[in-house]
Design a protein around this motif. Structure first.
Motif, PDB file in Angstrom:
ATOM      1  N   PHE A 130       0.820  -1.216   0.000  1.00 26.56           N
ATOM      2  CA  PHE A 130       0.000   0.000   0.000  1.00 26.56           C
ATOM      3  C   PHE A 130       0.857   1.270   0.000  1.00 26.56           C
ATOM      4  O   PHE A 130       0.454   2.309   0.521  1.00 26.56           O
ATOM      5  N   LEU A 131       2.020   1.155  -0.629  1.00 29.00           N
ATOM      6  CA  LEU A 131       2.891   2.315  -0.810  1.00 29.00           C
ATOM      7  C   LEU A 131       2.823   2.867  -2.232  1.00 29.00           C
ATOM      8  O   LEU A 131       3.333   3.946  -2.498  1.00 29.00           O
ATOM      9  N   GLY A 132       2.210   2.108  -3.131  1.00 18.18           N
ATOM     10  CA  GLY A 132       2.054   2.569  -4.500  1.00 18.18           C
ATOM     11  C   GLY A 132       3.322   2.443  -5.317  1.00 18.18           C
ATOM     12  O   GLY A 132       4.343   1.900  -4.877  1.00 18.18           O
ATOM     13  N   ASP A 133       3.260   2.964  -6.520  1.00 12.90           N
ATOM     14  CA  ASP A 133       4.383   2.989  -7.446  1.00 12.90           C
ATOM     15  C   ASP A 133       5.529   3.775  -6.826  1.00 12.90           C
ATOM     16  O   ASP A 133       5.342   4.895  -6.357  1.00 12.90           O
ATOM     17  N   SER A 134       6.730   3.197  -6.833  1.00 10.82           N
ATOM     18  CA  SER A 134       7.870   3.878  -6.209  1.00 10.82           C
ATOM     19  C   SER A 134       8.152   5.231  -6.851  1.00 10.82           C
ATOM     20  O   SER A 134       8.629   6.153  -6.176  1.00 10.82           O
ATOM     21  N   ALA A 135       7.832   5.362  -8.136  1.00  9.64           N
ATOM     22  CA  ALA A 135       8.056   6.639  -8.806  1.00  9.64           C
ATOM     23  C   ALA A 135       7.124   7.726  -8.277  1.00  9.64           C
ATOM     24  O   ALA A 135       7.414   8.919  -8.400  1.00  9.64           O
ATOM     25  N   LYS A 136       6.011   7.295  -7.680  1.00  7.42           N
ATOM     26  CA  LYS A 136       5.042   8.250  -7.136  1.00  7.42           C
ATOM     27  C   LYS A 136       5.109   8.340  -5.620  1.00  7.42           C
ATOM     28  O   LYS A 136       4.200   8.897  -5.002  1.00  7.42           O
ATOM     29  N   ARG A 195      -8.088   8.347  -9.931  1.00  8.12           N
ATOM     30  CA  ARG A 195      -8.993   7.392  -9.292  1.00  8.12           C
ATOM     31  C   ARG A 195      -8.778   7.397  -7.784  1.00  8.12           C
ATOM     32  O   ARG A 195      -9.723   7.469  -7.002  1.00  8.12           O
ATOM     33  N   PHE A 196      -7.508   7.275  -7.391  1.00  8.71           N
ATOM     34  CA  PHE A 196      -7.125   7.372  -5.991  1.00  8.71           C
ATOM     35  C   PHE A 196      -6.164   8.550  -5.835  1.00  8.71           C
ATOM     36  O   PHE A 196      -5.924   9.287  -6.784  1.00  8.71           O
ATOM     37  N   MET A 197      -5.603   8.714  -4.654  1.00  9.40           N
ATOM     38  CA  MET A 197      -4.817   9.917  -4.408  1.00  9.40           C
ATOM     39  C   MET A 197      -3.536   9.976  -5.233  1.00  9.40           C
ATOM     40  O   MET A 197      -3.032  11.060  -5.523  1.00  9.40           O
ATOM     41  N   ASP A 200      -3.893   5.315 -10.003  1.00 11.63           N
ATOM     42  CA  ASP A 200      -4.651   4.063  -9.961  1.00 11.63           C
ATOM     43  C   ASP A 200      -4.297   3.184  -8.772  1.00 11.63           C
ATOM     44  O   ASP A 200      -4.914   2.143  -8.577  1.00 11.63           O
ATOM     45  N   ASP A 201      -3.282   3.575  -7.990  1.00 12.01           N
ATOM     46  CA  ASP A 201      -2.864   2.770  -6.842  1.00 12.01           C
ATOM     47  C   ASP A 201      -3.543   3.249  -5.567  1.00 12.01           C
ATOM     48  O   ASP A 201      -3.489   4.426  -5.219  1.00 12.01           O
ATOM     49  N   TYR A 202      -4.166   2.320  -4.885  1.00 11.82           N
ATOM     50  CA  TYR A 202      -4.766   2.562  -3.572  1.00 11.82           C
ATOM     51  C   TYR A 202      -3.664   2.438  -2.535  1.00 11.82           C
ATOM     52  O   TYR A 202      -3.011   1.398  -2.418  1.00 11.82           O
ATOM     53  N   THR A 203      -3.414   3.509  -1.786  1.00 17.54           N
ATOM     54  CA  THR A 203      -2.265   3.546  -0.881  1.00 17.54           C
ATOM     55  C   THR A 203      -2.670   4.007   0.516  1.00 17.54           C
ATOM     56  O   THR A 203      -3.839   4.340   0.777  1.00 17.54           O
TER      57      THR A 203
END
Length: 284
Positions: A130-136, A195-197, A200-203
């Motif tokens: 739940f940390l999302g894409d490392s680039a983000k 979609r999320f903060m 597309d990744d819910y974190t």
């Protein structure tokens, strides 16, 4: 019109001041009584209440479990209205006497973690989830800390003066209502394109923001939905609705809950089966 207030040269504490929470508010820290905290069998021991800050952590723990991580936990109820947060055991875990507080007993040496944002980061990094894409990651962290800095205006500011102060005061209600609506507009504009903060990744940024602002646009915060005209924030509502559909969110918001529908109150959580067998409608 409220009579003008002239501050004294030196402020002194009057215990009667403070509205609904006057009996608990004080200008000093530390324990008021001796009370040892219970310890269960699981790696994580959570001491909390289902306020928005408390729900952040139980939602994340339930999300981690749903994703297959070894995040089993005991959730012990801290009744802040009765001053449990000032017990000696709780103060040892959180010297700031605020819920939630976590003891991580998964290693050789127990580790205390307090402040909800710190707990979210600790758990997310521990499990790499739940940390999302490392680039983000910078974007995720920015929104996580946005919530930590913004919510006091919603809760301690607007919520206090609108719902808990001993009498209604136009200036502080207007001041904090304006700020809450500005914050909701910040979210609404951002969620128009995400979609999320963080896309597309819910974190953990979503997990942190939802219990405060999702609850607000659902009209649940301080019975102020109509006053704040929350229906205009269509993108926030869409985001809040989607998150509420997640089973882990539905479970997490029940843990340590002591008000509302008894079927949605699980005062303590020690096993996944507790959601089926130990809600207040079954044992109350």
């Amino acid at each position: 019109m409220t009579q003008a207030y002239t501050p004294p040269r030196v402020w002194t504490w009057e215990k009667a001041n403070g509205g609904e929470w006057a009996s608990l508010n004080r200008p000093i820290a530390g324990a008021t009584h001796d009370k040892v905290l219970p310890v269960g069998d699981h790696p994580f021991q959570l001491y909390s209440l289902a306020t928005p800050n408390g729900q952040k952590v139980t939602i994340l723990l339930e999300e981690l479990l749903a994703a297959g991580h070894a995040a089993e936990y005991d959730a012990w109820l801290i009744r802040i209205g009765e001053g449990d947060q000032f017990g000696s055991g709780f103060v040892e875990v959180n010297p700031n006497s605020k819920i939630p507080a976590l003891m991580d007993r998964s290693g050789e040496t127990p580790v205390r973690v307090f402040e909800s944002g710190a707990i979210l980061m600790h758990l997310a990094e521990k499990f790499g989830a739940f940390l999302g894409d490392s680039a983000k990651r910078p974007e995720m962290l920015s929104w996580l800390f946005w919530q930590m800095g913004s919510a006091p205006y919603l809760g301690g500011g607007f919520g206090h003066f609108y719902a808990y102060a001993p009498y209604k005061m136009e200036y502080p209600i207007d001041r904090f209502a304006m700020e809450v609506k500005r914050q909701l507009d910040v979210l609404d504009r951002h969620l128009a394109d995400n979609r999320f903060m963080t896309g597309d990744d819910y974190t953990i940024a979503d997990i942190a923001i939802w219990p405060w602002y999702g609850r607000t646009v659902h009209g649940e915060s301080y019975d102020a939905g109509e006053f704040l005209d929350v229906g205009i924030y269509k993108n926030v509502i869409r985001w809040a609705d989607e998150i509420l559909e997640r089973p882990a969110v539905q479970r997490g918001r029940m843990v340590n809950k002591t008000s509302g529908d008894p079927t949605q109150q699980l005062h303590e959580r020690h096993d996944a089966s507790d959601f089926d067998t130990k809600t207040q409608d079954k044992i109350g």
